[in-house]
Design an enzyme around this catalytic site. Structure first.
Site, PDB file in Angstrom:
ATOM      1  N   ASP A   1      57.292 -25.504  17.597  1.00 36.70           N
ATOM      2  CA  ASP A   1      57.272 -23.996  18.187  1.00 36.70           C
ATOM      3  C   ASP A   1      56.750 -23.225  17.282  1.00 36.70           C
ATOM      4  O   ASP A   1      57.002 -23.312  15.745  1.00 36.70           O
ATOM      5  CB  ASP A   1      58.925 -23.649  18.292  1.00 36.70           C
ATOM      6  CG  ASP A   1      58.987 -22.377  19.049  1.00 36.70           C
ATOM      7  OD1 ASP A   1      58.321 -21.358  18.832  1.00 36.70           O
ATOM      8  OD2 ASP A   1      59.756 -22.465  20.106  1.00 36.70           O
TER       9      ASP A   1
ATOM     10  N   SER B   1      63.598 -16.455  22.997  1.00 39.83           N
ATOM     11  CA  SER B   1      62.178 -15.864  22.612  1.00 39.83           C
ATOM     12  C   SER B   1      62.155 -14.492  22.153  1.00 39.83           C
ATOM     13  O   SER B   1      62.720 -14.022  21.250  1.00 39.83           O
ATOM     14  CB  SER B   1      61.176 -16.181  23.743  1.00 39.83           C
ATOM     15  OG  SER B   1      59.880 -16.160  23.303  1.00 39.83           O
TER      16      SER B   1
ATOM     17  N   HIS C   1      57.877 -24.760  22.228  1.00 40.74           N
ATOM     18  CA  HIS C   1      58.477 -23.211  22.712  1.00 40.74           C
ATOM     19  C   HIS C   1      58.860 -23.405  24.132  1.00 40.74           C
ATOM     20  O   HIS C   1      58.034 -23.643  25.072  1.00 40.74           O
ATOM     21  CB  HIS C   1      57.526 -22.037  22.418  1.00 40.74           C
ATOM     22  CG  HIS C   1      58.082 -20.854  22.552  1.00 40.74           C
ATOM     23  ND1 HIS C   1      58.989 -20.343  21.699  1.00 40.74           N
ATOM     24  CD2 HIS C   1      58.008 -19.842  23.489  1.00 40.74           C
ATOM     25  CE1 HIS C   1      59.456 -19.017  21.936  1.00 40.74           C
ATOM     26  NE2 HIS C   1      58.953 -18.658  23.084  1.00 40.74           N
TER      27      HIS C   1
END
Length: 309
Positions: free
Chosen positions: A248, A156, A278
């Site tokens: 995502d 991330s 995600h």
């Protein structure tokens, strides 16, 4: 590379991966807001209060804290991985990824250092990436580490910082990481300007969170320098692995970055997971789909360490 963007973005009934379907129903679409940030930070800090016996916590001369995982019974000097945690540039601690770092160290017989970089908005760009650079140079100098076989990686925002770190090490020319592992990286602030990305399948991180995270991190920075996807010259970067799910928010920006890396002559392996949201592998690390995702990362690292040997 298959273009899966149309099948996921804009769909009204998200088609979650069978392994993730049950839990996806209960996952929030947005966790972080300016209101919830202080509370979430408090909770994550408490998580890292106790240091497990197999983890060394060190404070570097720069003041940055690092959590170190050393394999046992491995001939030294051995390869190493600098791992960078996620959290939208605004939250999270190195301790949240203890189990993941332990798995990397065990699986690959490598030293893993997880860096507790300073967070935005208190410490905007370039502080977090400089903290990561300080940790990387320290790691490469450890007697048990082979400086020729050091990789960088993160998930991330940590993936975004790993990409920034790859660019910084290339530009400074002091170190040459053998690979960059970009796990659904938060890599392009221009995604916040896109319309039609409010997909009902998104979990944990949506456009509102994205806007908040990027504005906190970038502050007054020159975006053309601070944002990896805005950098014009991607040549000469270490080989990359990029993994992302079709549900995502970062799906499109990640595949676009992969294309640009390849166009610049940088080898880039792409792992697109159908129906994955995600952070899916952190939520359900034992699911088959998550294990396969992790295995692909390990295979890439193993190959990179072998190629350099």
């Amino acid at each position: 590379m298959p273009d899966t963007s149309t099948s996921s973005h804009g769909a009204h009934n998200p088609d979650f991966h069978p392994d993730l379907r049950k839990v996806a129903r209960y996952m929030p679409r947005q966790v972080v807001t300016p209101v919830t940030l202080p509370v979430i930070r408090m909770v994550t800090r408490l998580q890292g209060k106790r240091t497990p016996a197999d983890v060394e916590e060190l404070t570097l001369n720069s003041g940055v804290k690092v959590r170190l995982f050393r394999p046992t019974g491995v001939p030294v000097p051995a390869p190493a991985l600098l791992w960078i945690h996620g959290g939208g540039y605004i939250l999270g601690t190195a301790a949240q990824d203890d189990e993941l770092c332990r798995r990397f160290a065990r699986q690959l017989g490598i030293t893993v250092a997880s860096v507790d970089y300073r967070l935005a908005p208190e410490s905007p760009y370039p502080t977090p990436v400089e903290d990561c650079y300080a940790a990387l140079t320290w790691l490469a100098r450890l007697p048990a580490v082979d400086p020729q076989r050091v990789a960088i990686g993160g998930a991330s925002a940590g993936g975004g910082l790993a990409a920034s770190l790859a660019l910084l090490t290339r530009d400074r020319g002091e170190l040459q990481p053998v690979a960059q592992l970009l796990v659904y990286p938060m890599i392009d602030d221009r995604t916040v300007e896109r319309r039609g990305l409010d997909n009902p399948g998104h979990r944990l991180w949506n456009q509102a969170s994205n806007r908040f995270g990027w504005s906190a991190y970038l502050g007054e920075a020159d975006r053309d320098v601070a944002v990896p996807a805005r950098r014009e010259d991607l040549a000469g970067l270490p080989p990359a692995w990029i993994g992302v799910g079709t549900l995502d928010l970062f799906h499109d920006e990640d595949l676009a970055y992969a294309e640009r890396l390849r166009a610049a002559g940088v080898p880039c392996q792409v792992e697109v997971v159908q129906g994955a949201f995600h952070g899916f592998d952190g939520v359900l690390p034992k699911a088959d789909v998550s294990r396969a995702f992790f295995r692909s990362q390990c295979d890439t690292l193993r190959q990179a360490f072998t190629d350099r040997y």
